[in-house]
Design a protein around this motif. Sequence first.
Motif, mmCIF file in Angstrom:
data_model
loop_
_atom_site.group_PDB
_atom_site.id
_atom_site.type_symbol
_atom_site.label_atom_id
_atom_site.label_comp_id
_atom_site.label_asym_id
_atom_site.label_seq_id
_atom_site.Cartn_x
_atom_site.Cartn_y
_atom_site.Cartn_z
ATOM 1 N N ALA A 196 0.841 -1.188 0.000
ATOM 2 C CA ALA A 196 0.000 0.000 0.000
ATOM 3 C C ALA A 196 0.879 1.242 0.000
ATOM 4 C CB ALA A 196 -0.908 0.000 1.227
ATOM 5 N N VAL A 197 0.710 2.062 -1.008
ATOM 6 C CA VAL A 197 1.361 3.362 -1.040
ATOM 7 C C VAL A 197 0.392 4.304 -0.351
ATOM 8 C CG1 VAL A 197 2.359 5.140 -2.501
ATOM 9 C CG2 VAL A 197 2.406 2.756 -3.217
ATOM 10 N N LEU A 198 0.656 4.586 0.927
ATOM 11 C CA LEU A 198 -0.277 5.361 1.745
ATOM 12 C C LEU A 198 0.050 6.846 1.640
ATOM 13 C CD1 LEU A 198 -2.602 5.610 3.676
ATOM 14 C CD2 LEU A 198 -1.116 4.858 5.527
ATOM 15 N N LEU A 199 -0.836 7.574 0.964
ATOM 16 C CA LEU A 199 -0.684 9.013 0.771
ATOM 17 C C LEU A 199 -1.611 9.767 1.706
ATOM 18 C CD1 LEU A 199 -0.722 8.876 -3.109
ATOM 19 C CD2 LEU A 199 1.275 9.392 -1.686
ATOM 20 N N ASP A 200 -1.211 10.991 2.073
ATOM 21 C CA ASP A 200 -2.092 11.820 2.900
ATOM 22 C C ASP A 200 -3.251 12.331 2.041
ATOM 23 O OD1 ASP A 200 -0.979 13.896 1.386
ATOM 24 O OD2 ASP A 200 -0.152 14.954 3.106
ATOM 25 N N ALA A 201 -4.174 13.049 2.654
ATOM 26 C CA ALA A 201 -5.398 13.484 1.970
ATOM 27 C C ALA A 201 -5.118 14.343 0.742
ATOM 28 C CB ALA A 201 -6.291 14.236 2.956
ATOM 29 N N ASP A 202 -4.000 15.087 0.748
ATOM 30 C CA ASP A 202 -3.662 15.959 -0.378
ATOM 31 C C ASP A 202 -2.635 15.346 -1.331
ATOM 32 O OD1 ASP A 202 -5.369 18.048 0.533
ATOM 33 O OD2 ASP A 202 -3.844 18.585 2.013
ATOM 34 N N SER A 203 -2.244 14.100 -1.096
ATOM 35 C CA SER A 203 -1.235 13.398 -1.899
ATOM 36 C C SER A 203 0.104 14.136 -1.927
ATOM 37 C CB SER A 203 -1.728 13.180 -3.334
ATOM 38 O OG SER A 203 -2.842 12.323 -3.344
ATOM 39 N N LEU A 216 10.522 -17.490 5.459
ATOM 40 C CA LEU A 216 10.873 -18.884 5.191
ATOM 41 C C LEU A 216 12.315 -19.171 5.603
ATOM 42 C CD1 LEU A 216 9.394 -19.317 1.586
ATOM 43 C CD2 LEU A 216 8.447 -20.222 3.714
ATOM 44 N N GLY A 217 13.123 -18.110 5.708
ATOM 45 C CA GLY A 217 14.533 -18.279 6.032
ATOM 46 C C GLY A 217 15.354 -18.695 4.833
ATOM 47 N N LEU A 218 14.740 -18.721 3.648
ATOM 48 C CA LEU A 218 15.402 -19.115 2.409
ATOM 49 C C LEU A 218 15.310 -17.969 1.401
ATOM 50 C CD1 LEU A 218 13.661 -22.579 2.011
ATOM 51 C CD2 LEU A 218 15.997 -22.198 2.839
ATOM 52 N N PRO A 219 16.281 -17.846 0.509
ATOM 53 C CA PRO A 219 16.152 -16.847 -0.555
ATOM 54 C C PRO A 219 14.923 -17.156 -1.412
ATOM 55 C CG PRO A 219 18.392 -17.685 -0.430
ATOM 56 C CD PRO A 219 17.557 -18.555 0.464
ATOM 57 N N THR A 220 14.142 -16.142 -1.688
ATOM 58 C CA THR A 220 12.933 -16.289 -2.497
ATOM 59 C C THR A 220 12.698 -14.984 -3.235
ATOM 60 O OG1 THR A 220 10.616 -17.002 -2.453
ATOM 61 C CG2 THR A 220 11.344 -15.627 -0.619
ATOM 62 N N ARG A 221 11.527 -14.809 -3.800
ATOM 63 C CA ARG A 221 11.161 -13.561 -4.486
ATOM 64 C C ARG A 221 9.773 -13.141 -4.025
ATOM 65 N NH1 ARG A 221 11.355 -15.634 -10.394
ATOM 66 N NH2 ARG A 221 10.607 -17.411 -9.223
ATOM 67 N N HIS A 222 9.607 -11.836 -3.917
ATOM 68 C CA HIS A 222 8.288 -11.264 -3.685
ATOM 69 C C HIS A 222 7.789 -10.679 -4.997
ATOM 70 C CE1 HIS A 222 8.511 -10.631 0.957
ATOM 71 N NE2 HIS A 222 8.373 -11.898 0.608
ATOM 72 N N PHE A 223 6.635 -11.152 -5.424
ATOM 73 C CA PHE A 223 5.936 -10.606 -6.574
ATOM 74 C C PHE A 223 4.938 -9.600 -5.992
ATOM 75 C CE2 PHE A 223 7.592 -14.609 -8.012
ATOM 76 C CZ PHE A 223 7.845 -14.450 -9.367
ATOM 77 N N ASP A 224 5.387 -8.363 -5.859
ATOM 78 C CA ASP A 224 4.649 -7.352 -5.100
ATOM 79 C C ASP A 224 3.671 -6.581 -5.977
ATOM 80 O OD1 ASP A 224 4.106 -6.107 -2.659
ATOM 81 O OD2 ASP A 224 5.504 -4.476 -3.076
ATOM 82 N N VAL A 225 2.393 -6.629 -5.607
ATOM 83 C CA VAL A 225 1.340 -5.870 -6.275
ATOM 84 C C VAL A 225 1.016 -4.686 -5.377
ATOM 85 C CG1 VAL A 225 -0.975 -5.938 -7.270
ATOM 86 C CG2 VAL A 225 0.463 -8.010 -7.295
ATOM 87 N N ARG A 226 1.126 -3.486 -5.936
ATOM 88 C CA ARG A 226 1.046 -2.261 -5.133
ATOM 89 C C ARG A 226 -0.208 -1.461 -5.461
ATOM 90 N NH1 ARG A 226 7.420 -0.910 -5.953
ATOM 91 N NH2 ARG A 226 8.167 -2.405 -4.417
ATOM 92 N N PHE A 227 -0.868 -1.014 -4.407
ATOM 93 C CA PHE A 227 -2.115 -0.257 -4.515
ATOM 94 C C PHE A 227 -1.943 1.119 -3.876
ATOM 95 C CE2 PHE A 227 -3.308 -4.662 -4.700
ATOM 96 C CZ PHE A 227 -4.389 -4.715 -5.565
ATOM 97 N N ALA A 228 -2.685 2.105 -4.365
ATOM 98 C CA ALA A 228 -2.710 3.430 -3.747
ATOM 99 C C ALA A 228 -3.781 3.438 -2.662
ATOM 100 C CB ALA A 228 -2.999 4.505 -4.783
ATOM 101 N N VAL A 229 -3.423 4.016 -1.520
ATOM 102 C CA VAL A 229 -4.339 4.132 -0.389
ATOM 103 C C VAL A 229 -4.267 5.573 0.107
ATOM 104 C CG1 VAL A 229 -4.867 3.294 1.940
ATOM 105 C CG2 VAL A 229 -3.974 1.714 0.224
ATOM 106 N N ARG A 230 -5.407 6.142 0.458
ATOM 107 C CA ARG A 230 -5.469 7.530 0.942
ATOM 108 C C ARG A 230 -5.875 7.547 2.413
ATOM 109 N NH1 ARG A 230 -3.153 9.423 -3.626
ATOM 110 N NH2 ARG A 230 -4.332 8.719 -5.410
ATOM 111 N N ALA A 231 -5.181 8.375 3.152
ATOM 112 C CA ALA A 231 -5.499 8.565 4.573
ATOM 113 C C ALA A 231 -6.477 9.727 4.719
ATOM 114 C CB ALA A 231 -4.225 8.862 5.358
#
Length: 175
Positions: free
Chosen positions: A52-59, A122-137
């Motif tokens: 979550a890319v958490l932005l303030d009310a005015d971005s 997991l304690g093992l090397p792996t990959r994160h396939f990260d899906v990112r969303f915009a969120v407003r406070a």
Amino acid sequence: MTLHVDTKSTLDKWRPATPAQESLRQAFLGFLAAREDACQRSCEAGHITASAVLLDADSEHVLLTLHPRVGRWLQLGGHCEPTDTTLAGAALREAQEESGIADLRLEPEPVHLDVHPITCSLGLPTRHFDVRFAVRAPRGAQPVRSEESDDLRWWPVGALPAGSEDLAELLAAAR
């Protein structure tokens, strides 16, 4: 609907703004097609995560967490949990847990994708396939640091902390 089905549907419908993001979208869809466990933390080959890319009310400001394991300022987010039924819901849950802010508003479509190598729980090397969303406070929201963070603070979008310059593309997409 399962989280796997929702994630595939979310990425099927999303149309990124850049060729690089479209290439990643196709790679994510291929990974989901190959692995029924792609959304589970136990998937050693890698797994889908939600940010979550958490932005303030005015971005004008973004809330970043000083990640204890990585030692860098990052957007909020993390692993999907067995109780998550939607990817957007997982991103919103992470934002609420890590920010301590109620009444967050989530944009339902992703804004950015990223794949990064990591050694996670997991304690093992792996990959994160990260899906990112915009969120407003909501206006005037005051974050409360959780145990998942060494620090938590608002940063001006145009003045990110040193070492976080790679977040500029993500922030541009979220705004």
